[in-house]
Design a protein around this motif. Sequence first.
Motif, PDB file in Angstrom:
ATOM      1  N   GLU A   1       0.715  -1.302  -0.010  1.00 24.28           N
ATOM      2  CA  GLU A   1       0.045   0.070   0.016  1.00 24.28           C
ATOM      3  C   GLU A   1       0.842   1.302  -0.007  1.00 24.28           C
TER       4      GLU A   1
ATOM      5  N   ARG B   1       1.379   0.969  -6.729  1.00 24.63           N
ATOM      6  CA  ARG B   1       0.086   1.757  -6.653  1.00 24.63           C
ATOM      7  C   ARG B   1      -0.350   2.244  -8.239  1.00 24.63           C
TER       8      ARG B   1
ATOM      9  N   THR C   1      -5.459  -5.445  -2.445  1.00 20.33           N
ATOM     10  CA  THR C   1      -4.958  -4.405  -2.229  1.00 20.33           C
ATOM     11  C   THR C   1      -5.051  -3.179  -3.218  1.00 20.33           C
TER      12      THR C   1
ATOM     13  N   LYS D   1      -8.997  -1.380  -4.016  1.00 19.99           N
ATOM     14  CA  LYS D   1      -9.649  -0.760  -2.756  1.00 19.99           C
ATOM     15  C   LYS D   1     -10.900  -0.106  -3.273  1.00 19.99           C
ATOM     16  N   GLU D   2     -11.121   0.686  -4.519  1.00 17.64           N
ATOM     17  CA  GLU D   2     -12.261   1.326  -4.975  1.00 17.64           C
ATOM     18  C   GLU D   2     -13.269   0.211  -5.191  1.00 17.64           C
TER      19      GLU D   2
ATOM     20  N   VAL E   1     -14.159   1.685  -0.194  1.00 17.75           N
ATOM     21  CA  VAL E   1     -13.076   2.365   0.579  1.00 17.75           C
ATOM     22  C   VAL E   1     -13.758   2.428   2.015  1.00 17.75           C
ATOM     23  N   ALA E   2     -14.791   2.451   2.269  1.00 15.57           N
ATOM     24  CA  ALA E   2     -15.363   2.456   3.708  1.00 15.57           C
ATOM     25  C   ALA E   2     -15.162   1.163   4.461  1.00 15.57           C
TER      26      ALA E   2
ATOM     27  N   TYR F   1     -12.707  -1.260   3.313  1.00 13.90           N
ATOM     28  CA  TYR F   1     -11.804  -2.006   2.740  1.00 13.90           C
ATOM     29  C   TYR F   1     -10.828  -2.677   3.805  1.00 13.90           C
ATOM     30  N   HIS F   2     -10.477  -2.023   4.879  1.00 15.99           N
ATOM     31  CA  HIS F   2      -9.679  -2.328   5.891  1.00 15.99           C
ATOM     32  C   HIS F   2     -10.299  -3.565   6.709  1.00 15.99           C
TER      33      HIS F   2
END
Length: 204
Positions: free
Chosen positions: A102, A108, A171, A174-175, A179-180, A182-183
Amino acid sequence: MPKGFNENEKQKINEMILTEGRKLFSSYGLKKTSIKDITSAVGIAQGSFYIFYSSKEALYFAILEQEEQKIKEHFIDSNLTKAQSPKKALKDLLHQAIQLVEENVFIRQIYLDNNMEAILRKLPKEALEEHFQKDSDSLLPLIHKWQNEGIILQKNPDVIAGIFRSLFLLTLHKEQIGVAVYHQTLEFLINLIVDGMVIKEDLT
Protein backbone atom coordinates in the motif's frame (compact mmCIF):
# COMPACT_ATOMS: atom_id res chain seq x y z
CA MET A 1 21.51 3.86 -35.63
CA PRO A 2 21.89 3.19 -31.87
CA LYS A 3 25.42 3.24 -30.49
CA GLY A 4 26.95 -0.13 -29.67
CA PHE A 5 27.79 -0.71 -26.01
CA ASN A 6 30.11 -3.22 -24.40
CA GLU A 7 28.74 -5.48 -21.66
CA ASN A 8 29.98 -3.28 -18.83
CA GLU A 9 28.37 -0.21 -20.40
CA LYS A 10 25.14 -2.12 -20.99
CA GLN A 11 24.94 -3.12 -17.34
CA LYS A 12 25.50 0.43 -16.12
CA ILE A 13 23.08 1.94 -18.63
CA ASN A 14 20.40 -0.64 -17.78
CA GLU A 15 20.72 0.23 -14.08
CA MET A 16 20.32 3.90 -14.97
CA ILE A 17 17.27 3.17 -17.14
CA LEU A 18 15.67 1.25 -14.27
CA THR A 19 16.47 4.00 -11.77
CA GLU A 20 15.30 6.90 -13.92
CA GLY A 21 12.30 4.95 -15.19
CA ARG A 22 11.22 4.26 -11.61
CA LYS A 23 11.43 7.97 -10.76
CA LEU A 24 9.52 9.10 -13.84
CA PHE A 25 6.82 6.41 -13.67
CA SER A 26 6.31 7.06 -9.96
CA SER A 27 5.92 10.81 -10.57
CA TYR A 28 3.97 10.88 -13.83
CA GLY A 29 2.62 7.39 -14.43
CA LEU A 30 3.04 5.14 -17.43
CA LYS A 31 0.96 7.08 -19.95
CA LYS A 32 2.55 10.48 -19.31
CA THR A 33 6.12 9.17 -19.37
CA SER A 34 7.68 8.81 -22.80
CA ILE A 35 10.71 6.87 -23.93
CA LYS A 36 12.30 10.22 -24.78
CA ASP A 37 11.81 11.34 -21.15
CA ILE A 38 13.63 8.23 -19.96
CA THR A 39 16.51 8.38 -22.44
CA SER A 40 17.00 12.11 -21.82
CA ALA A 41 17.28 11.43 -18.09
CA VAL A 42 19.78 8.63 -18.72
CA GLY A 43 21.74 10.51 -21.37
CA ILE A 44 21.46 8.07 -24.27
CA ALA A 45 19.92 8.31 -27.73
CA GLN A 46 16.23 7.46 -27.93
CA GLY A 47 16.92 4.58 -30.33
CA SER A 48 19.34 3.03 -27.83
CA PHE A 49 16.45 2.35 -25.45
CA TYR A 50 15.38 -0.60 -27.63
CA ILE A 51 18.68 -2.37 -27.05
CA PHE A 52 17.41 -2.90 -23.51
CA TYR A 53 13.60 -2.98 -23.67
CA SER A 54 11.07 -3.53 -26.42
CA SER A 55 8.72 -0.85 -25.05
CA LYS A 56 8.23 1.44 -22.07
CA GLU A 57 5.64 -1.08 -20.84
CA ALA A 58 8.36 -3.76 -20.76
CA LEU A 59 10.55 -1.43 -18.69
CA TYR A 60 7.64 -0.67 -16.37
CA PHE A 61 7.07 -4.39 -15.87
CA ALA A 62 10.78 -4.99 -15.12
CA ILE A 63 10.68 -2.29 -12.43
CA LEU A 64 7.44 -3.71 -11.06
CA GLU A 65 9.13 -7.09 -10.64
CA GLN A 66 11.97 -5.43 -8.71
CA GLU A 67 9.53 -3.68 -6.38
CA GLU A 68 7.56 -6.87 -5.81
CA GLN A 69 10.77 -8.76 -5.07
CA LYS A 70 11.52 -6.44 -2.14
CA ILE A 71 8.15 -7.29 -0.62
CA LYS A 72 8.53 -11.02 -1.31
CA GLU A 73 11.94 -11.02 0.38
CA HIS A 74 10.37 -9.52 3.50
CA PHE A 75 7.77 -12.28 3.44
CA ILE A 76 10.23 -15.08 2.66
CA ASP A 77 12.71 -14.05 5.36
CA SER A 78 10.13 -14.64 8.08
CA ASN A 79 10.55 -17.49 10.56
CA LEU A 80 7.32 -18.62 12.18
CA THR A 81 9.08 -21.32 14.19
CA LYS A 82 10.63 -18.61 16.38
CA ALA A 83 7.23 -17.17 17.22
CA GLN A 84 5.32 -18.24 20.31
CA SER A 85 2.07 -18.02 18.35
CA PRO A 86 2.36 -18.95 14.64
CA LYS A 87 -1.15 -17.64 13.99
CA LYS A 88 -0.38 -14.21 15.38
CA ALA A 89 3.03 -14.18 13.67
CA LEU A 90 1.55 -15.00 10.26
CA LYS A 91 -1.25 -12.45 10.66
CA ASP A 92 1.32 -9.79 11.60
CA LEU A 93 3.48 -10.81 8.63
CA LEU A 94 0.58 -10.50 6.18
CA HIS A 95 -0.36 -7.11 7.61
CA GLN A 96 3.24 -5.90 7.25
CA ALA A 97 3.50 -7.16 3.66
CA ILE A 98 0.18 -5.54 2.73
CA GLN A 99 1.34 -2.27 4.27
CA LEU A 100 4.49 -2.40 2.14
CA VAL A 101 2.32 -2.84 -0.98
CA GLU A 102 0.00 0.00 0.00
CA GLU A 103 2.89 2.38 0.69
CA ASN A 104 4.77 1.56 -2.52
CA VAL A 105 4.07 4.42 -4.94
CA PHE A 106 5.25 2.48 -7.95
CA ILE A 107 3.04 -0.54 -7.31
CA ARG A 108 0.05 1.73 -6.68
CA GLN A 109 0.59 3.33 -10.08
CA ILE A 110 -0.01 0.08 -11.94
CA TYR A 111 -3.77 0.28 -11.53
CA LEU A 112 -4.05 4.01 -12.12
CA ASP A 113 -5.03 5.16 -15.61
CA ASN A 114 -5.47 1.54 -16.75
CA ASN A 115 -1.74 0.86 -16.58
CA MET A 116 -2.30 -2.86 -16.24
CA GLU A 117 -4.32 -3.00 -19.44
CA ALA A 118 -1.53 -1.21 -21.32
CA ILE A 119 1.04 -3.64 -19.97
CA LEU A 120 -1.04 -6.70 -20.81
CA ARG A 121 -1.42 -5.47 -24.39
CA LYS A 122 2.30 -4.90 -24.89
CA LEU A 123 3.87 -7.83 -23.07
CA PRO A 124 4.06 -11.31 -24.59
CA LYS A 125 1.95 -13.94 -22.89
CA GLU A 126 5.11 -15.89 -22.02
CA ALA A 127 6.48 -12.97 -19.97
CA LEU A 128 3.32 -12.79 -17.86
CA GLU A 129 3.23 -16.55 -17.33
CA GLU A 130 6.87 -16.48 -16.27
CA HIS A 131 6.11 -13.67 -13.82
CA PHE A 132 3.26 -15.56 -12.16
CA GLN A 133 5.36 -18.72 -12.03
CA LYS A 134 8.20 -16.83 -10.33
CA ASP A 135 5.70 -15.58 -7.76
CA SER A 136 4.74 -19.14 -6.92
CA ASP A 137 8.31 -20.47 -7.05
CA SER A 138 9.50 -17.82 -4.58
CA LEU A 139 6.80 -18.76 -2.06
CA LEU A 140 6.90 -22.54 -2.41
CA PRO A 141 10.10 -23.19 -0.38
CA LEU A 142 8.64 -21.19 2.52
CA ILE A 143 5.29 -23.00 2.28
CA HIS A 144 7.03 -26.40 2.17
CA LYS A 145 9.09 -25.40 5.22
CA TRP A 146 5.98 -24.43 7.18
CA GLN A 147 4.27 -27.67 6.15
CA ASN A 148 7.28 -29.81 7.11
CA GLU A 149 7.36 -28.11 10.51
CA GLY A 150 3.68 -28.89 10.99
CA ILE A 151 2.68 -25.23 11.17
CA ILE A 152 0.23 -25.11 8.25
CA LEU A 153 -2.10 -27.58 6.55
CA GLN A 154 -0.78 -30.19 4.12
CA LYS A 155 -2.72 -28.73 1.19
CA ASN A 156 -1.45 -28.18 -2.35
CA PRO A 157 1.41 -25.63 -1.95
CA ASP A 158 0.52 -24.00 -5.28
CA VAL A 159 -2.98 -23.35 -3.98
CA ILE A 160 -1.62 -21.83 -0.77
CA ALA A 161 0.71 -19.60 -2.82
CA GLY A 162 -2.32 -18.61 -4.91
CA ILE A 163 -4.23 -17.63 -1.75
CA PHE A 164 -1.38 -15.35 -0.64
CA ARG A 165 -1.12 -13.78 -4.13
CA SER A 166 -4.88 -13.22 -4.23
CA LEU A 167 -4.78 -11.43 -0.89
CA PHE A 168 -2.09 -9.03 -2.11
CA LEU A 169 -3.97 -8.40 -5.37
CA LEU A 170 -6.97 -7.23 -3.37
CA THR A 171 -4.90 -4.27 -2.13
CA LEU A 172 -4.99 -2.89 -5.67
CA HIS A 173 -8.79 -2.87 -5.79
CA LYS A 174 -9.72 -0.68 -2.84
CA GLU A 175 -12.32 1.31 -4.78
CA GLN A 176 -14.01 -1.80 -6.17
CA ILE A 177 -14.18 -3.40 -2.71
CA GLY A 178 -15.42 -0.16 -1.16
CA VAL A 179 -13.15 2.33 0.61
CA ALA A 180 -15.38 2.40 3.70
CA VAL A 181 -15.12 -1.36 4.27
CA TYR A 182 -11.73 -2.06 2.66
CA HIS A 183 -9.63 -2.40 5.83
CA GLN A 184 -12.28 -4.40 7.67
CA THR A 185 -12.59 -6.70 4.65
CA LEU A 186 -8.83 -7.33 4.52
CA GLU A 187 -8.70 -7.90 8.27
CA PHE A 188 -11.55 -10.41 8.06
CA LEU A 189 -9.94 -12.25 5.12
CA ILE A 190 -6.55 -12.44 6.83
CA ASN A 191 -8.18 -13.92 9.92
CA LEU A 192 -10.11 -16.45 7.84
CA ILE A 193 -7.02 -17.48 5.85
CA VAL A 194 -4.67 -17.80 8.82
CA ASP A 195 -7.20 -19.42 11.19
CA GLY A 196 -8.05 -21.96 8.51
CA MET A 197 -4.47 -22.63 7.46
CA VAL A 198 -2.38 -22.71 10.65
CA ILE A 199 -2.45 -25.95 12.63
CA LYS A 200 -0.31 -25.02 15.63
CA GLU A 201 -1.79 -22.54 18.06
CA ASP A 202 1.57 -21.99 19.76
CA LEU A 203 5.05 -23.49 19.95
CA THR A 204 5.40 -23.62 23.71
